[in-house]
Design a protein around this motif. Structure first.
Motif, PDB file in Angstrom:
ATOM      1  N   THR A 133       0.847  -1.183   0.000  1.00 38.15           N
ATOM      2  CA  THR A 133       0.000   0.000   0.000  1.00 38.15           C
ATOM      3  C   THR A 133       0.886   1.237   0.000  1.00 38.15           C
ATOM      4  O   THR A 133       1.700   1.427   0.901  1.00 38.15           O
TER       5      THR A 133
ATOM      6  N   ALA B  67      -3.511   5.166 -11.775  1.00 30.97           N
ATOM      7  CA  ALA B  67      -4.867   5.386 -11.264  1.00 30.97           C
ATOM      8  C   ALA B  67      -4.985   6.843 -10.828  1.00 30.97           C
ATOM      9  O   ALA B  67      -3.984   7.486 -10.522  1.00 30.97           O
TER      10      ALA B  67
ATOM     11  N   ARG C 106     -13.141   7.629  -9.978  1.00 36.19           N
ATOM     12  CA  ARG C 106     -11.824   7.013 -10.143  1.00 36.19           C
ATOM     13  C   ARG C 106     -11.613   6.554 -11.578  1.00 36.19           C
ATOM     14  O   ARG C 106     -12.577   6.256 -12.290  1.00 36.19           O
TER      15      ARG C 106
ATOM     16  N   TYR D 128      -8.675   3.890 -13.748  1.00 38.59           N
ATOM     17  CA  TYR D 128      -7.564   2.970 -13.628  1.00 38.59           C
ATOM     18  C   TYR D 128      -7.022   2.626 -15.014  1.00 38.59           C
ATOM     19  O   TYR D 128      -7.782   2.515 -15.978  1.00 38.59           O
TER      20      TYR D 128
ATOM     21  N   LYS E 248      -6.457  -2.846 -13.479  1.00 41.21           N
ATOM     22  CA  LYS E 248      -7.864  -3.027 -13.101  1.00 41.21           C
ATOM     23  C   LYS E 248      -8.071  -4.369 -12.433  1.00 41.21           C
ATOM     24  O   LYS E 248      -7.591  -5.396 -12.893  1.00 41.21           O
TER      25      LYS E 248
ATOM     26  N   ARG F 258      -6.787  -5.205  -9.653  1.00 41.38           N
ATOM     27  CA  ARG F 258      -5.678  -5.493  -8.744  1.00 41.38           C
ATOM     28  C   ARG F 258      -5.358  -4.312  -7.834  1.00 41.38           C
ATOM     29  O   ARG F 258      -4.994  -4.501  -6.676  1.00 41.38           O
TER      30      ARG F 258
ATOM     31  N   THR G  25      -6.326  -0.441  -6.077  1.00 36.71           N
ATOM     32  CA  THR G  25      -7.432   0.413  -5.660  1.00 36.71           C
ATOM     33  C   THR G  25      -6.881   1.738  -5.146  1.00 36.71           C
ATOM     34  O   THR G  25      -6.004   1.750  -4.280  1.00 36.71           O
TER      35      THR G  25
ATOM     36  N   SER H 114      -7.702   5.316  -3.209  1.00 33.76           N
ATOM     37  CA  SER H 114      -8.674   5.875  -2.270  1.00 33.76           C
ATOM     38  C   SER H 114      -8.078   7.131  -1.636  1.00 33.76           C
ATOM     39  O   SER H 114      -6.878   7.372  -1.732  1.00 33.76           O
TER      40      SER H 114
ATOM     41  N   GLN I 241      -3.683   0.887  -2.991  1.00 28.74           N
ATOM     42  CA  GLN I 241      -3.585  -0.496  -2.535  1.00 28.74           C
ATOM     43  C   GLN I 241      -3.279  -1.353  -3.745  1.00 28.74           C
ATOM     44  O   GLN I 241      -4.042  -1.362  -4.721  1.00 28.74           O
TER      45      GLN I 241
END
Length: 122
Positions: free
Chosen positions: A19, A52, A60, A62, A67, A69, A71, A73, A84
């Motif tokens: 992360t 992203a 959002r 990507y 995509k 895999r 994320t 935020s 992430q």
């Protein structure tokens, strides 16, 4: 002036997770001076590419190669945006950069962090 500081990079085995965090100083990601925040990456010998991005209202986008895999935020209270990354592959190895700014669209934006190295290798 917005300063962006990335953290969270490192060495991980294929299939692992990391992360990344991008912290903003001088102004928060919830302010009107920041519309979008994105993560870019650059591998040796390759051009920098969008991974992203997330807009102020939370929409959002990507890249196709992440995509499902990765994320993205954001936590406006902490002035931090996260990436992430799951199911990492050797081809995800790159320097990852945080990017933010006031312009509309998906970037690239005005401000860049210094980058954080992600290495996926067994």
């Amino acid at each position: 002036q917005v300063q962006l500081v990335e953290s969270g990079g490192g060495l991980v085995q294929p299939g692992g997770s990391l992360t990344l965090s991008c912290a903003a100083s001088s102004t928060g990601f919830g302010s009107f001076s920041i519309n979008g925040v994105g993560w870019y990456r650059q591998a040796p010998g390759k051009q920098r590419e969008l991974v992203a991005a997330i807009a102020r209202r939370g929409t959002r986008t990507y890249a196709d190669f992440v995509k499902g895999r990765f994320t993205i935020s954001r936590d406006n209270a902490k002035n931090t945006v996260y990436l992430q990354m799951n199911s990492l592959k050797p081809e995800d190895t790159a320097v990852y950069y945080c990017n933010a700014g006031p312009s509309p669209g998906w970037g690239p934006y005005t401000y860049w962090g210094q980058g954080t190295q992600v290495t996926v290798s067994s």
